[in-house]
Write a protein that holds these residues in place. Structure first.
Motif, PDB file in Angstrom:
ATOM      1  N   LYS A   5     -11.154  12.475 -46.267  1.00 24.48           N
ATOM      2  CA  LYS A   5     -11.565  12.058 -47.601  1.00 24.48           C
ATOM      3  C   LYS A   5     -10.765  12.822 -48.648  1.00 24.48           C
ATOM      4  CE  LYS A   5     -15.597  11.552 -50.512  1.00 24.48           C
ATOM      5  NZ  LYS A   5     -17.020  11.817 -50.681  1.00 24.48           N
ATOM      6  N   HIS A   6     -10.567  14.111 -48.423  1.00 23.99           N
ATOM      7  CA  HIS A   6      -9.798  14.946 -49.348  1.00 23.99           C
ATOM      8  C   HIS A   6      -8.334  14.483 -49.389  1.00 23.99           C
ATOM      9  CE1 HIS A   6      -8.893  18.452 -51.710  1.00 23.99           C
ATOM     10  NE2 HIS A   6      -7.970  18.851 -50.828  1.00 23.99           N
ATOM     11  N   ILE A   7      -7.793  14.145 -48.243  1.00 21.67           N
ATOM     12  CA  ILE A   7      -6.405  13.666 -48.181  1.00 21.67           C
ATOM     13  C   ILE A   7      -6.281  12.329 -48.898  1.00 21.67           C
ATOM     14  CG2 ILE A   7      -4.599  12.822 -46.610  1.00 21.67           C
ATOM     15  CD1 ILE A   7      -5.457  15.011 -44.652  1.00 21.67           C
ATOM     16  N   ASP A   8      -7.274  11.454 -48.732  1.00 20.03           N
ATOM     17  CA  ASP A   8      -7.245  10.153 -49.411  1.00 20.03           C
ATOM     18  C   ASP A   8      -7.325  10.319 -50.926  1.00 20.03           C
ATOM     19  OD1 ASP A   8      -7.034   8.812 -47.026  1.00 20.03           O
ATOM     20  OD2 ASP A   8      -9.221   8.478 -46.836  1.00 20.03           O
ATOM     21  N   GLU A   9      -8.114  11.273 -51.397  1.00 19.27           N
ATOM     22  CA  GLU A   9      -8.207  11.528 -52.838  1.00 19.27           C
ATOM     23  C   GLU A   9      -6.874  12.050 -53.385  1.00 19.27           C
ATOM     24  OE1 GLU A   9     -11.394  14.260 -53.417  1.00 19.27           O
ATOM     25  OE2 GLU A   9     -12.952  12.782 -52.929  1.00 19.27           O
ATOM     26  N   LEU A  10      -6.248  12.964 -52.657  1.00 17.88           N
ATOM     27  CA  LEU A  10      -4.944  13.490 -53.077  1.00 17.88           C
ATOM     28  C   LEU A  10      -3.881  12.389 -53.077  1.00 17.88           C
ATOM     29  CD1 LEU A  10      -4.751  16.989 -51.339  1.00 17.88           C
ATOM     30  CD2 LEU A  10      -4.911  16.509 -53.766  1.00 17.88           C
ATOM     31  N   ASP A  11      -3.975  11.526 -52.086  1.00 21.94           N
ATOM     32  CA  ASP A  11      -3.005  10.431 -52.006  1.00 21.94           C
ATOM     33  C   ASP A  11      -3.173   9.478 -53.189  1.00 21.94           C
ATOM     34  OD1 ASP A  11      -0.902   9.034 -50.749  1.00 21.94           O
ATOM     35  OD2 ASP A  11      -2.356   7.619 -49.871  1.00 21.94           O
ATOM     36  N   ALA A  12      -4.398   9.133 -53.536  1.00 20.22           N
ATOM     37  CA  ALA A  12      -4.649   8.251 -54.677  1.00 20.22           C
ATOM     38  C   ALA A  12      -4.194   8.920 -55.978  1.00 20.22           C
ATOM     39  CB  ALA A  12      -6.130   7.894 -54.745  1.00 20.22           C
ATOM     40  N   PHE A  13      -4.462  10.212 -56.130  1.00 22.51           N
ATOM     41  CA  PHE A  13      -4.036  10.958 -57.312  1.00 22.51           C
ATOM     42  C   PHE A  13      -2.515  10.946 -57.432  1.00 22.51           C
ATOM     43  CE2 PHE A  13      -2.761  15.076 -59.151  1.00 22.51           C
ATOM     44  CZ  PHE A  13      -3.386  14.970 -60.390  1.00 22.51           C
ATOM     45  N   ALA A  14      -1.813  11.192 -56.324  1.00 20.45           N
ATOM     46  CA  ALA A  14      -0.348  11.222 -56.343  1.00 20.45           C
ATOM     47  C   ALA A  14       0.208   9.845 -56.673  1.00 20.45           C
ATOM     48  CB  ALA A  14       0.178  11.697 -54.995  1.00 20.45           C
ATOM     49  N   LYS A  15      -0.340   8.784 -56.101  1.00 21.18           N
ATOM     50  CA  LYS A  15       0.144   7.427 -56.376  1.00 21.18           C
ATOM     51  C   LYS A  15      -0.029   7.072 -57.843  1.00 21.18           C
ATOM     52  CE  LYS A  15      -0.473   5.391 -51.814  1.00 21.18           C
ATOM     53  NZ  LYS A  15      -1.183   4.399 -51.002  1.00 21.18           N
ATOM     54  N   LYS A  16      -1.161   7.491 -58.438  1.00 19.84           N
ATOM     55  CA  LYS A  16      -1.432   7.188 -59.841  1.00 19.84           C
ATOM     56  C   LYS A  16      -0.384   7.818 -60.747  1.00 19.84           C
ATOM     57  CE  LYS A  16      -4.842   8.058 -63.423  1.00 19.84           C
ATOM     58  NZ  LYS A  16      -6.091   8.742 -63.757  1.00 19.84           N
ATOM     59  N   TYR A  17      -0.082   9.098 -60.516  1.00 20.49           N
ATOM     60  CA  TYR A  17       0.861   9.788 -61.390  1.00 20.49           C
ATOM     61  C   TYR A  17       2.311   9.441 -61.086  1.00 20.49           C
ATOM     62  CZ  TYR A  17      -2.792  12.280 -63.712  1.00 20.49           C
ATOM     63  OH  TYR A  17      -3.892  12.575 -64.486  1.00 20.49           O
ATOM     64  N   VAL A  18       2.620   9.075 -59.888  1.00 22.88           N
ATOM     65  CA  VAL A  18       3.984   8.638 -59.566  1.00 22.88           C
ATOM     66  C   VAL A  18       4.277   7.313 -60.268  1.00 22.88           C
ATOM     67  CG1 VAL A  18       5.471   7.794 -57.692  1.00 22.88           C
ATOM     68  CG2 VAL A  18       4.191   9.907 -57.405  1.00 22.88           C
ATOM     69  N   LYS A  19       3.289   6.433 -60.391  1.00 22.32           N
ATOM     70  CA  LYS A  19       3.490   5.161 -61.087  1.00 22.32           C
ATOM     71  C   LYS A  19       3.719   5.376 -62.585  1.00 22.32           C
ATOM     72  CE  LYS A  19       0.873   2.253 -57.921  1.00 22.32           C
ATOM     73  NZ  LYS A  19      -0.305   1.418 -57.729  1.00 22.32           N
ATOM     74  N   GLU A  20       3.130   6.422 -63.145  1.00 19.10           N
ATOM     75  CA  GLU A  20       3.276   6.684 -64.568  1.00 19.10           C
ATOM     76  C   GLU A  20       4.630   7.313 -64.934  1.00 19.10           C
ATOM     77  OE1 GLU A  20       0.029   9.061 -65.878  1.00 19.10           O
ATOM     78  OE2 GLU A  20      -1.483   7.587 -65.311  1.00 19.10           O
ATOM     79  N   ILE A  21       5.312   7.889 -63.963  1.00 19.62           N
ATOM     80  CA  ILE A  21       6.600   8.535 -64.246  1.00 19.62           C
ATOM     81  C   ILE A  21       7.639   7.462 -64.526  1.00 19.62           C
ATOM     82  CG2 ILE A  21       8.442   9.970 -63.262  1.00 19.62           C
ATOM     83  CD1 ILE A  21       6.327  11.384 -61.603  1.00 19.62           C
ATOM     84  N   LYS A  22       8.410   7.678 -65.607  1.00 21.72           N
ATOM     85  CA  LYS A  22       9.454   6.726 -65.952  1.00 21.72           C
ATOM     86  C   LYS A  22      10.657   6.922 -65.035  1.00 21.72           C
ATOM     87  CE  LYS A  22       8.219   6.565 -70.814  1.00 21.72           C
ATOM     88  NZ  LYS A  22       8.672   6.814 -72.172  1.00 21.72           N
ATOM     89  N   ILE A  23      11.288   5.839 -64.678  1.00 17.10           N
ATOM     90  CA  ILE A  23      12.466   5.890 -63.818  1.00 17.10           C
ATOM     91  C   ILE A  23      13.676   6.183 -64.691  1.00 17.10           C
ATOM     92  CG2 ILE A  23      13.959   4.607 -62.268  1.00 17.10           C
ATOM     93  CD1 ILE A  23      11.527   2.991 -61.410  1.00 17.10           C
ATOM     94  N   GLU A  24      14.386   7.237 -64.336  1.00 13.36           N
ATOM     95  CA  GLU A  24      15.577   7.620 -65.079  1.00 13.36           C
ATOM     96  C   GLU A  24      16.809   7.133 -64.330  1.00 13.36           C
ATOM     97  OE1 GLU A  24      15.717  11.766 -65.875  1.00 13.36           O
ATOM     98  OE2 GLU A  24      13.697  11.822 -66.703  1.00 13.36           O
ATOM     99  N   LYS A  25      17.797   6.723 -65.092  1.00 15.25           N
ATOM    100  CA  LYS A  25      19.052   6.302 -64.486  1.00 15.25           C
ATOM    101  C   LYS A  25      20.076   7.413 -64.708  1.00 15.25           C
ATOM    102  CE  LYS A  25      18.797   1.345 -64.462  1.00 15.25           C
ATOM    103  NZ  LYS A  25      19.504   0.116 -64.735  1.00 15.25           N
ATOM    104  N   ALA A  26      20.830   7.653 -63.673  1.00 14.48           N
ATOM    105  CA  ALA A  26      21.884   8.667 -63.768  1.00 14.48           C
ATOM    106  C   ALA A  26      23.057   8.078 -64.549  1.00 14.48           C
ATOM    107  CB  ALA A  26      22.341   9.068 -62.377  1.00 14.48           C
ATOM    108  N   PRO A  27      23.779   8.925 -65.309  1.00 15.11           N
ATOM    109  CA  PRO A  27      24.958   8.426 -66.016  1.00 15.11           C
ATOM    110  C   PRO A  27      26.031   7.960 -65.036  1.00 15.11           C
ATOM    111  CG  PRO A  27      24.534  10.763 -66.529  1.00 15.11           C
ATOM    112  CD  PRO A  27      23.496  10.303 -65.587  1.00 15.11           C
TER     113      PRO A  27
END
Length: 136
Positions: A5-27
């Motif tokens: 259950k703890h691992i599932d909560e951490l996984d959901a938390f990580a997925k939520k914040y990874v989706k919010e991160i903007k994708i940067e393009k390298a020059p």
């Protein structure tokens, strides 16, 4: 079960914040700039110059030469200062053999040796300046 259950909560938390991160393009020149930076750091590390003989080493060499040349050797019988005397009389036993007496060298050889030496010195000076510019 609590661990999962703890691992599932951490996984959901990580997925939520990874989706919010903007994708940067390298020059476009990202790879070349990284390679140039690494190459410059290696070049600076490789061409770090240092003296072959330190100042302390030169001081010791000079002191030893001065002591050998200028400190006179004393004779136990006399208190006056006198230099070491070496007997070269054994050289009279050897015959004077002139191996190079009959050899003659043409002027062309003299000129070629002179110009070879001159060009060698010129190249040494030129290459020294070239590598100093390259390292700076």
């Amino acid at each position: 079960m609590e661990k999962n259950k703890h691992i599932d909560e951490l996984d959901a938390f990580a997925k939520k914040y990874v989706k919010e991160i903007k994708i940067e393009k390298a020059p476009a020149d990202f790879t070349s700039s990284i390679i140039n930076t690494i190459a410059e750091e290696k070049r600076n590390a490789v061409f770090k110059t240092s003296t072959l003989i330190s100042k302390k080493g030169w001081f010791l060499i000079a002191a030893s030469l001065i002591s050998v040349v200028f400190i006179p050797f004393t004779n136990s019988k006399e208190n006056t200062l006198s230099f070491l005397k070496i007997d070269f009389s054994f050289l009279e036993k050897f015959q004077n053999v002139n191996m190079f007496e009959g050899i003659t060298i043409s002027n062309t050889v003299y000129y070629s040796v002179f110009f070879f030496g001159f060009m060698l010195l010129f190249q040494l000076v030129f290459l020294k300046k070239y590598f100093e510019k390259r390292t700076n």
